[in-house]
Design a protein around this motif. Sequence first.
Motif, PDB file in Angstrom:
ATOM      1  N   GLY A 328       0.779  -1.226   0.000  1.00  0.00           N
ATOM      2  CA  GLY A 328       0.000   0.000   0.000  1.00  0.00           C
ATOM      3  C   GLY A 328       0.809   1.274   0.000  1.00  0.00           C
ATOM      4  N   GLY A 329       2.014   1.226   0.519  1.00  0.00           N
ATOM      5  CA  GLY A 329       2.809   2.437   0.619  1.00  0.00           C
ATOM      6  C   GLY A 329       3.704   2.654  -0.588  1.00  0.00           C
ATOM      7  N   GLY A 330       4.422   3.782  -0.547  1.00  0.00           N
ATOM      8  CA  GLY A 330       5.398   4.057  -1.590  1.00  0.00           C
ATOM      9  C   GLY A 330       4.770   4.163  -2.976  1.00  0.00           C
ATOM     10  N   TYR A 331       5.566   3.802  -3.963  1.00  0.00           N
ATOM     11  CA  TYR A 331       5.126   3.895  -5.361  1.00  0.00           C
ATOM     12  C   TYR A 331       4.362   2.626  -5.706  1.00  0.00           C
ATOM     13  CZ  TYR A 331       5.484   5.510 -10.215  1.00  0.00           C
ATOM     14  OH  TYR A 331       5.206   5.963 -11.482  1.00  0.00           O
ATOM     15  N   ASN A 332       3.142   2.543  -5.175  1.00  0.00           N
ATOM     16  CA  ASN A 332       2.369   1.301  -5.280  1.00  0.00           C
ATOM     17  C   ASN A 332       1.695   1.173  -6.640  1.00  0.00           C
ATOM     18  OD1 ASN A 332      -0.010   2.904  -5.196  1.00  0.00           O
ATOM     19  ND2 ASN A 332       0.012   2.863  -2.952  1.00  0.00           N
ATOM     20  N   ALA A 333       0.923   0.085  -6.810  1.00  0.00           N
ATOM     21  CA  ALA A 333       0.294  -0.200  -8.099  1.00  0.00           C
ATOM     22  C   ALA A 333      -0.653   0.905  -8.525  1.00  0.00           C
ATOM     23  CB  ALA A 333      -0.442  -1.540  -8.028  1.00  0.00           C
ATOM     24  N   GLN A 334      -1.332   1.524  -7.562  1.00  0.00           N
ATOM     25  CA  GLN A 334      -2.243   2.615  -7.896  1.00  0.00           C
ATOM     26  C   GLN A 334      -1.488   3.790  -8.507  1.00  0.00           C
ATOM     27  OE1 GLN A 334      -3.591   5.067  -4.692  1.00  0.00           O
ATOM     28  NE2 GLN A 334      -5.693   5.164  -5.473  1.00  0.00           N
ATOM     29  N   LYS A 335      -0.429   4.218  -7.855  1.00  0.00           N
ATOM     30  CA  LYS A 335       0.333   5.374  -8.340  1.00  0.00           C
ATOM     31  C   LYS A 335       1.031   5.051  -9.659  1.00  0.00           C
ATOM     32  CE  LYS A 335       1.010   7.164  -3.667  1.00  0.00           C
ATOM     33  NZ  LYS A 335       1.966   7.400  -2.570  1.00  0.00           N
ATOM     34  N   ARG A 336       1.586   3.837  -9.779  1.00  0.00           N
ATOM     35  CA  ARG A 336       2.246   3.452 -11.029  1.00  0.00           C
ATOM     36  C   ARG A 336       1.274   3.481 -12.193  1.00  0.00           C
ATOM     37  NH1 ARG A 336       4.316  -0.676  -7.731  1.00  0.00           N
ATOM     38  NH2 ARG A 336       3.040  -2.243  -8.806  1.00  0.00           N
ATOM     39  N   THR A 337       0.052   3.017 -11.925  1.00  0.00           N
ATOM     40  CA  THR A 337      -0.950   2.982 -12.992  1.00  0.00           C
ATOM     41  C   THR A 337      -1.327   4.381 -13.432  1.00  0.00           C
ATOM     42  OG1 THR A 337      -1.828   0.918 -12.074  1.00  0.00           O
ATOM     43  CG2 THR A 337      -3.201   2.090 -13.652  1.00  0.00           C
ATOM     44  N   PHE A 338      -1.595   5.267 -12.490  1.00  0.00           N
ATOM     45  CA  PHE A 338      -1.949   6.635 -12.859  1.00  0.00           C
ATOM     46  C   PHE A 338      -0.808   7.313 -13.617  1.00  0.00           C
ATOM     47  CE2 PHE A 338      -5.572   6.166 -10.082  1.00  0.00           C
ATOM     48  CZ  PHE A 338      -6.504   7.061 -10.603  1.00  0.00           C
ATOM     49  N   ASP A 339       0.416   7.047 -13.211  1.00  0.00           N
ATOM     50  CA  ASP A 339       1.564   7.658 -13.891  1.00  0.00           C
ATOM     51  C   ASP A 339       1.752   7.131 -15.311  1.00  0.00           C
ATOM     52  OD1 ASP A 339       2.611   9.663 -12.357  1.00  0.00           O
ATOM     53  OD2 ASP A 339       4.158   8.439 -11.401  1.00  0.00           O
ATOM     54  N   SER A 340       1.195   5.972 -15.620  1.00  0.00           N
ATOM     55  CA  SER A 340       1.410   5.361 -16.933  1.00  0.00           C
ATOM     56  C   SER A 340       0.271   5.622 -17.912  1.00  0.00           C
ATOM     57  CB  SER A 340       1.590   3.839 -16.781  1.00  0.00           C
ATOM     58  OG  SER A 340       0.365   3.219 -16.384  1.00  0.00           O
ATOM     59  N   LEU A 341      -0.745   6.375 -17.495  1.00  0.00           N
ATOM     60  CA  LEU A 341      -1.878   6.630 -18.382  1.00  0.00           C
ATOM     61  C   LEU A 341      -1.455   7.448 -19.592  1.00  0.00           C
ATOM     62  CD1 LEU A 341      -4.673   7.414 -15.760  1.00  0.00           C
ATOM     63  CD2 LEU A 341      -4.365   5.312 -17.088  1.00  0.00           C
ATOM     64  N   GLU A 342      -2.143   7.199 -20.702  1.00  0.00           N
ATOM     65  CA  GLU A 342      -1.845   7.873 -21.956  1.00  0.00           C
ATOM     66  C   GLU A 342      -3.112   8.512 -22.506  1.00  0.00           C
ATOM     67  OE1 GLU A 342      -0.036   5.090 -24.586  1.00  0.00           O
ATOM     68  OE2 GLU A 342       1.752   4.827 -23.335  1.00  0.00           O
ATOM     69  N   PRO A 343      -2.969   9.430 -23.465  1.00  0.00           N
ATOM     70  CA  PRO A 343      -4.160  10.061 -24.047  1.00  0.00           C
ATOM     71  C   PRO A 343      -5.161   9.035 -24.569  1.00  0.00           C
ATOM     72  CG  PRO A 343      -2.200  11.239 -24.725  1.00  0.00           C
ATOM     73  CD  PRO A 343      -1.720  10.017 -23.989  1.00  0.00           C
ATOM     74  N   GLY A 344      -6.432   9.244 -24.221  1.00  0.00           N
ATOM     75  CA  GLY A 344      -7.484   8.341 -24.669  1.00  0.00           C
ATOM     76  C   GLY A 344      -7.762   7.177 -23.753  1.00  0.00           C
ATOM     77  N   ASP A 345      -6.932   6.960 -22.725  1.00  0.00           N
ATOM     78  CA  ASP A 345      -7.169   5.863 -21.784  1.00  0.00           C
ATOM     79  C   ASP A 345      -8.332   6.186 -20.857  1.00  0.00           C
ATOM     80  OD1 ASP A 345      -5.045   4.402 -22.763  1.00  0.00           O
ATOM     81  OD2 ASP A 345      -3.659   4.964 -21.154  1.00  0.00           O
ATOM     82  N   VAL A 346      -9.124   5.174 -20.538  1.00  0.00           N
ATOM     83  CA  VAL A 346     -10.109   5.262 -19.462  1.00  0.00           C
ATOM     84  C   VAL A 346      -9.683   4.268 -18.389  1.00  0.00           C
ATOM     85  CG1 VAL A 346     -12.505   4.941 -18.766  1.00  0.00           C
ATOM     86  CG2 VAL A 346     -11.991   5.936 -21.001  1.00  0.00           C
ATOM     87  N   LEU A 347      -9.342   4.760 -17.224  1.00  0.00           N
ATOM     88  CA  LEU A 347      -8.916   3.872 -16.147  1.00  0.00           C
ATOM     89  C   LEU A 347     -10.140   3.264 -15.482  1.00  0.00           C
ATOM     90  CD1 LEU A 347      -6.720   2.599 -14.455  1.00  0.00           C
ATOM     91  CD2 LEU A 347      -6.817   4.589 -12.948  1.00  0.00           C
ATOM     92  N   VAL A 348     -10.224   1.940 -15.502  1.00  0.00           N
ATOM     93  CA  VAL A 348     -11.331   1.219 -14.877  1.00  0.00           C
ATOM     94  C   VAL A 348     -10.788   0.526 -13.631  1.00  0.00           C
ATOM     95  CG1 VAL A 348     -13.099  -0.549 -15.170  1.00  0.00           C
ATOM     96  CG2 VAL A 348     -12.425   0.884 -17.115  1.00  0.00           C
ATOM     97  N   VAL A 349     -11.377   0.830 -12.479  1.00  0.00           N
ATOM     98  CA  VAL A 349     -10.867   0.360 -11.200  1.00  0.00           C
ATOM     99  C   VAL A 349     -11.811  -0.686 -10.618  1.00  0.00           C
ATOM    100  CG1 VAL A 349     -10.177   1.020  -8.869  1.00  0.00           C
ATOM    101  CG2 VAL A 349      -9.826   2.610 -10.790  1.00  0.00           C
ATOM    102  N   GLU A 350     -11.264  -1.844 -10.318  1.00  0.00           N
ATOM    103  CA  GLU A 350     -12.027  -2.882  -9.612  1.00  0.00           C
ATOM    104  C   GLU A 350     -11.901  -2.654  -8.113  1.00  0.00           C
ATOM    105  OE1 GLU A 350     -11.785  -7.596  -8.459  1.00  0.00           O
ATOM    106  OE2 GLU A 350     -11.048  -6.998 -10.442  1.00  0.00           O
ATOM    107  N   ALA A 351     -13.002  -2.277  -7.480  1.00  0.00           N
ATOM    108  CA  ALA A 351     -13.036  -2.073  -6.029  1.00  0.00           C
ATOM    109  C   ALA A 351     -14.101  -2.944  -5.377  1.00  0.00           C
ATOM    110  CB  ALA A 351     -13.265  -0.600  -5.718  1.00  0.00           C
ATOM    111  N   ARG A 352     -14.595  -3.934  -6.132  1.00  0.00           N
ATOM    112  CA  ARG A 352     -15.552  -4.916  -5.623  1.00  0.00           C
ATOM    113  C   ARG A 352     -16.876  -4.275  -5.206  1.00  0.00           C
ATOM    114  NH1 ARG A 352     -11.389  -4.544  -2.950  1.00  0.00           N
ATOM    115  NH2 ARG A 352     -12.481  -4.216  -0.972  1.00  0.00           N
ATOM    116  N   GLY A 353     -17.173  -3.093  -5.706  1.00  0.00           N
ATOM    117  CA  GLY A 353     -18.393  -2.400  -5.306  1.00  0.00           C
ATOM    118  C   GLY A 353     -18.345  -1.852  -3.898  1.00  0.00           C
TER     119      GLY A 353
END
Length: 498
Positions: A328-353
């Motif tokens: 959960g801390g540091g440069y976690n999967a969430q932050k890495r994913t946001f940093d890797s987004l490109e034009p036209g991407d839609v980020l879809v997040v699975e949070a189990r509702g």
Amino acid sequence: MTSDAVRSQAEGLAHHPLVGRPGKVIALHLNYPSRIAQRGRAPAKPSYFLKPVTSLAVTGETVERPPGAELLAFEGEIALVIGKSARRVSEEEAWSHVAAVTAANDLGVYDLRSADKGSNLRSKGGDGYTPLGPASIPADAVDPAELRVRTWVNGEQVQDDSAGTVVFPFGELVADLSQLITLEPGDVVLTGTPAGSSVVGPGDVVEVEVDVPGTEHSTGRLRTTVVEGAEPLPEFSAQPSVDDHQRAEAWGSREAAGLEPPFELTEDRIAKLRKVAVATLSAQLRKHGYNQVSIDGVRTDKPGSKVIGRARTLRFVPAREDLFRSHGGGYNAQKRTFDSLEPGDVLVVEARGERGSGTVGDILALRAQVLGAAGIVTDGGVRDHSAVKELDIPTFSGGPHPAVLGRKHVPWDNDITVACGGATVQPGDVIVGDDDGVLVIPPALLDEVLDAAIEQEAEEEWIAARVAEGAAVDGLYPLTGDWRRRYEAERDGQEGTR
């Protein structure tokens, strides 16, 4: 060549005329920008694999394509021959440990990659799969950046590139390898192939040459002829197996492999999607048998706005104290994913509702906007909801919640198949959302569904006009009988005047 001949060839190469009997043959995965562009992935650091010394061959030999295989590919390369032991050497001194360079053909059978689990042992390690020669160039006589590699198939040039373009200079490769592995005299390092590597079959002749343009330094042409293997692999061996991904990789592109080009969400498709409502697209998907493609329970924070793009995915798992400490801390999967987004991407997040915690806040949403992402969809909560609403990027979520991520979620992994709002979403799926909700459209279905949706909306616009004139809906909605004939006549008449 018979199997006995292959064995004799391997046994005869206990001492290769150029390199003796090396302890190891090390090959680099990617190095030339032209090849990296084809592969679509840019390595941050060099990565390698080993080839058996029994794969070595000389010029003028044949190489077998195993029976049942279709994807034997050549790779013209520059090979480094180590001249003196190297252990933890610096980049500055590394080239002095290279005795010579020569031409190499890093042959491989893509049909066997799935069996290797990434090792390349059988796919790249067969007898005769690393021909070298015919001559070598003294390393101290050349600037490695001036070396050139060219390849011909049946006399037609198919590769031509300079070592001056590589991402990882040759001295850096020697230094890098020597940090953990002692390089010994006679060891061979293959330095990567440029674009142009492709598939060859029985009867094809591949020639590779390394030289320094404008000088007398040349290895001459390394010549290898492809033949069909005579002995199928026995049942206890992994059998050749290919799919379209391997075909595209072996041939160099989907087009070269005779496959349909990859799907693109073009400006024309986006323009059409902007014209049709999500509800109309949903109706057309249902007609095609797709009833499980709506992301339920999410609402837009910008009424009247629309999101259109290709899916990128992020997955959260339920919170657990030890896992949050490790992930959960540091440069976690969430932050890495946001940093890797490109034009036209839609980020879809699975949070189990699970809406009892934030899955995105204003800082990360702003990061997505700055990178040109088209939208964010999460079946969890959103922190800093008022600030997120003020951004230009549309966000669809389960609603606001003040809690931080660790209360309910651990960021786990990204760019995998996820479940969001009851819908399965794969990276690359088309995501479309408006005030009615969000849909997931498989790319292969988009054009057919979109054209039908445009026609449906044209019909419904005409029907609405008739209702406004006072017509009853019986037979009009949906169109049947005389109403159908009248609509088609008016439509055809309008098209005829264009």
